[in-house]
Scaffold this motif. Structure first.
Motif, PDB file in Angstrom:
ATOM      1  N   GLU A   1      -8.693 -32.874 -27.150  1.00 54.65           N
ATOM      2  CA  GLU A   1      -8.745 -31.754 -27.971  1.00 54.65           C
ATOM      3  C   GLU A   1     -10.456 -31.916 -28.393  1.00 54.65           C
ATOM      4  O   GLU A   1     -11.017 -30.774 -28.445  1.00 54.65           O
ATOM      5  CB  GLU A   1      -7.987 -31.781 -29.174  1.00 54.65           C
TER       6      GLU A   1
ATOM      7  N   HIS B   1      -4.978 -35.955 -28.411  1.00 56.07           N
ATOM      8  CA  HIS B   1      -6.032 -36.010 -29.456  1.00 56.07           C
ATOM      9  C   HIS B   1      -7.676 -35.759 -28.998  1.00 56.07           C
ATOM     10  O   HIS B   1      -8.546 -35.219 -29.017  1.00 56.07           O
ATOM     11  CB  HIS B   1      -5.914 -37.113 -30.615  1.00 56.07           C
TER      12      HIS B   1
ATOM     13  N   SER C   1      -9.928 -20.392 -24.235  1.00 56.54           N
ATOM     14  CA  SER C   1      -8.675 -20.758 -25.018  1.00 56.54           C
ATOM     15  C   SER C   1      -7.987 -19.573 -25.506  1.00 56.54           C
ATOM     16  O   SER C   1      -8.469 -18.460 -25.705  1.00 56.54           O
ATOM     17  CB  SER C   1      -9.097 -21.472 -26.537  1.00 56.54           C
TER      18      SER C   1
END
Length: 140
Positions: free
Chosen positions: A43, A40, A57
């Motif tokens: 990210e 997390h 990405s």
């Protein structure tokens, strides 16, 4: 200047991507697991790297992230500036006496020089060398 976990983990992401450069996208989950980090949190860190066009990405089942340029073209300084802001040892040095100001400038320049002359390729190679070293085996 103190490098936060944001900068350190950002470099970790970029080094892992450099080690896998040319092999396709790498999932953050893979990086997080290999380095015992929070997926997390990674990210959150990768978003500014993507906005700065240091990473790309790729969506989909086999998606993940890749470096936007070759590892030889991205420096540690590029990554740290995106995640930490300008590289500055001391704020307000213009108010310092000349001798101190000169010292702070020289130290800041030395730090910038190291960061700007260390590529992700350098860091990835060093990382691979460290992981491939075998420890000594002692027999008694």
């Amino acid at each position: 200047m103190k490098i936060s976990t944001k900068g350190r983990y950002g470099l970790t992401i970029m080094i892992e991507l450099a080690k896998k450069y040319g092999e396709g996208p790498v999932a953050l989950k893979t990086i997080a697991k290999a380095n015992n980090l929070s997926e997390h949190y990674l990210e959150q860190i990768v978003s500014p790297l993507r906005n700065a066009r240091l990473v790309k990405s790729i969506r989909g089942a086999y998606g993940g992230y890749t470096l936007a340029n070759e590892p030889t073209e991205i420096t540690a300084g590029d990554v740290i500036r995106v995640l930490e802001g300008p590289i500055q040892l001391v704020e307000g040095i213009e108010d310092e006496e000349p001798a101190k100001r000169e010292l702070w400038i020289r130290i800041s320049d030395a730090i910038k020089n190291v960061l700007d002359n260390t590529t992700l390729d350098d860091l990835a190679k060093h990382s691979k060398d460290e992981s491939s070293k075998e420890g000594y085996m002692f027999y008694i």
